[in-house]
Write a protein that holds these residues in place. Structure first.
Motif, PDB file in Angstrom:
ATOM      1  N   CYS A  26       0.833  -1.202   0.000  1.00  0.00           N
ATOM      2  CA  CYS A  26       0.000   0.000   0.000  1.00  0.00           C
ATOM      3  C   CYS A  26       0.874   1.261   0.000  1.00  0.00           C
ATOM      4  O   CYS A  26       0.562   2.238  -0.666  1.00  0.00           O
ATOM      5  CB  CYS A  26      -0.927  -0.009   1.219  1.00  0.00           C
ATOM      6  N   GLN A  27       1.965   1.223   0.751  1.00  0.00           N
ATOM      7  CA  GLN A  27       2.850   2.382   0.844  1.00  0.00           C
ATOM      8  C   GLN A  27       3.468   2.748  -0.499  1.00  0.00           C
ATOM      9  O   GLN A  27       3.737   3.919  -0.759  1.00  0.00           O
ATOM     10  CB  GLN A  27       3.978   2.135   1.860  1.00  0.00           C
ATOM     11  N   SER A  28       3.684   1.770  -1.355  1.00  0.00           N
ATOM     12  CA  SER A  28       4.334   2.060  -2.637  1.00  0.00           C
ATOM     13  C   SER A  28       3.342   2.392  -3.753  1.00  0.00           C
ATOM     14  O   SER A  28       3.748   2.795  -4.841  1.00  0.00           O
ATOM     15  CB  SER A  28       5.218   0.891  -3.063  1.00  0.00           C
ATOM     16  N   ILE A  29       2.064   2.267  -3.485  1.00  0.00           N
ATOM     17  CA  ILE A  29       1.039   2.616  -4.478  1.00  0.00           C
ATOM     18  C   ILE A  29       0.777   4.118  -4.403  1.00  0.00           C
ATOM     19  O   ILE A  29       0.595   4.674  -3.324  1.00  0.00           O
ATOM     20  CB  ILE A  29      -0.269   1.844  -4.208  1.00  0.00           C
ATOM     21  N   LYS A  52      -5.393   7.920  -0.833  1.00  0.00           N
ATOM     22  CA  LYS A  52      -5.461   6.461  -0.966  1.00  0.00           C
ATOM     23  C   LYS A  52      -5.855   5.792   0.351  1.00  0.00           C
ATOM     24  O   LYS A  52      -6.462   4.732   0.352  1.00  0.00           O
ATOM     25  CB  LYS A  52      -4.151   5.883  -1.490  1.00  0.00           C
ATOM     26  N   TYR A  53      -5.548   6.435   1.467  1.00  0.00           N
ATOM     27  CA  TYR A  53      -5.921   5.857   2.759  1.00  0.00           C
ATOM     28  C   TYR A  53      -7.417   5.975   3.013  1.00  0.00           C
ATOM     29  O   TYR A  53      -8.017   5.104   3.642  1.00  0.00           O
ATOM     30  CB  TYR A  53      -5.099   6.497   3.886  1.00  0.00           C
ATOM     31  N   ASP A  54      -8.028   7.039   2.517  1.00  0.00           N
ATOM     32  CA  ASP A  54      -9.486   7.169   2.587  1.00  0.00           C
ATOM     33  C   ASP A  54     -10.139   6.085   1.726  1.00  0.00           C
ATOM     34  O   ASP A  54     -11.125   5.467   2.141  1.00  0.00           O
ATOM     35  CB  ASP A  54      -9.912   8.557   2.119  1.00  0.00           C
ATOM     36  N   LEU A  55      -9.581   5.842   0.556  1.00  0.00           N
ATOM     37  CA  LEU A  55     -10.065   4.765  -0.313  1.00  0.00           C
ATOM     38  C   LEU A  55      -9.964   3.424   0.406  1.00  0.00           C
ATOM     39  O   LEU A  55     -10.926   2.650   0.429  1.00  0.00           O
ATOM     40  CB  LEU A  55      -9.257   4.739  -1.611  1.00  0.00           C
TER      41      LEU A  55
END
Length: 68
Positions: A26-29, A52-55
């Motif tokens: 997730c961190q690299s997306i 992306k964290y909200d997603l």
């Protein structure tokens, strides 16, 4: 959701994100990665999600609601 375009756009973004999670962490997306995979613009992404964290949170919440 009353507009099918909104539903399809969100579905494309969510599917793209899950697909990317199968390939890397997730961190690299990046949001750009998600948008390219979903064939949508960054501005469209940000109309629906804060980041992306909200997603990720919305996806987790959807899955948890299935178990409730």
């Amino acid at each position: 959701m009353s507009d099918i375009r909104i539903f399809k756009t969100k579905q494309n973004i969510e599917n793209a994100f899950v697909s990317l999670l199968n390939e890397k962490s997730c961190q690299s997306i990046t949001v750009n990665d998600i948008c390219k995979r979903a064939l949508t613009s960054r501005s469209t992404f940000y109309l629906h999600y804060l980041d992306k964290y909200d997603l990720l949170k919305q996806l987790v919440d959807q899955q948890l609601s299935l178990f409730s």
